[in-house]
Design a protein around this motif. Structure first.
Motif, mmCIF file in Angstrom:
data_model
loop_
_atom_site.group_PDB
_atom_site.id
_atom_site.type_symbol
_atom_site.label_atom_id
_atom_site.label_comp_id
_atom_site.label_asym_id
_atom_site.label_seq_id
_atom_site.Cartn_x
_atom_site.Cartn_y
_atom_site.Cartn_z
ATOM 1 N N MET A 1 78.029 -32.369 -52.498
ATOM 2 C CA MET A 1 77.366 -31.606 -53.547
ATOM 3 C C MET A 1 76.924 -30.234 -53.070
ATOM 4 N N VAL A 2 76.639 -29.373 -54.023
ATOM 5 C CA VAL A 2 76.014 -28.084 -53.758
ATOM 6 C C VAL A 2 74.515 -28.358 -53.777
ATOM 7 N N MET A 3 73.811 -28.030 -52.685
ATOM 8 C CA MET A 3 72.378 -28.320 -52.610
ATOM 9 C C MET A 3 71.581 -27.201 -53.265
ATOM 10 N N GLU A 4 71.077 -27.497 -54.444
ATOM 11 C CA GLU A 4 70.197 -26.600 -55.190
ATOM 12 C C GLU A 4 69.056 -27.461 -55.730
ATOM 13 N N ASP A 5 68.022 -26.835 -56.255
ATOM 14 C CA ASP A 5 66.880 -27.594 -56.765
ATOM 15 C C ASP A 5 67.282 -28.579 -57.859
ATOM 16 N N ASP A 6 68.129 -28.132 -58.805
ATOM 17 C CA ASP A 6 68.494 -29.013 -59.916
ATOM 18 C C ASP A 6 69.357 -30.190 -59.459
#
Length: 194
Positions: A86-91
């Protein structure tokens, strides 16, 4: 590397500026497949397919004897863990963290988990592929190990394993009868570890 593994290694291309990395998610033990299913549903509902890649539950196939017949079953070799690309972002972090049966991420800071390397993931994928190509026995027998015979004419005798034949699911066990060591050929199902 097989053609399938090449596909696995290259299919995770993300839009420019959104690098997908592998993260280890801790799940309730025995609920890994449910976590995978729940994550996929939540990703689809949130419309975040472009921020997520593959989700892997590390399993391998093992051969066990059931009622005297060989049966291939699936065994998790990292129980309680699911790998998520995954792309690690807050959402995305919140989506995974608040998925049913997920207890959190493994490694890194509390709100910023650390990714694992592609090499570690490929090692796990290769182990999974080996299990499919050549399933291992569920119980590993070792020459010299003491076992108890649980059925047949030598029931309740103990013996030492002299030879293991995984292809035929047989053991040669040295059983002491009337003070003399006697080699006996037994099925895996006829013995148990002491």
């Amino acid at each position: 590397m097989s053609e399938d593994q090449n596909v696995v290694a290259t299919e995770s291309t993300a839009p420019a500026g959104l690098p997908k990395r592998w993260y280890v998610v801790h799940a309730y033990s025995g609920m890994e497949k449910a976590v995978e299913r729940n994550l996929r549903e939540r990703i689809d509902r949130a419309g975040m397919q472009d921020k997520f890649g593959r989700i892997l539950v590390p399993t391998e196939e093992v051969v066990e004897l059931k009622n005297g017949k060989k049966a291939v079953t699936e065994r998790r070799f990292f129980p309680g863990y699911v790998l998520v690309e995954m792309v690690m972002e807050d959402d995305t972090w919140h989506l995974v963290k608040h998925t049913s049966k997920v207890t959190g991420f493994v490694g890194g800071a509390k709100n910023r988990p650390a990714p694992i390397s592609e090499a570690e993931v490929m090692k796990i994928v290769n182990q999974m592929q080996e299990g499919v190509d050549k399933p291992r026995p569920k119980v590993e027998w070792v020459v010299g190990e003491i076992v108890r015979v649980k059925e047949g004419p030598f029931t309740d005798f103990n013996g030492s394993i002299e030879e293991v034949n995984y292809d035929k699911s047989k053991l040669r066990v040295s059983v002491t009868i009337f003070g003399r060591a006697t080699p006996v050929e037994l099925d895996f199902a006829q013995v148990e570890k002491v």
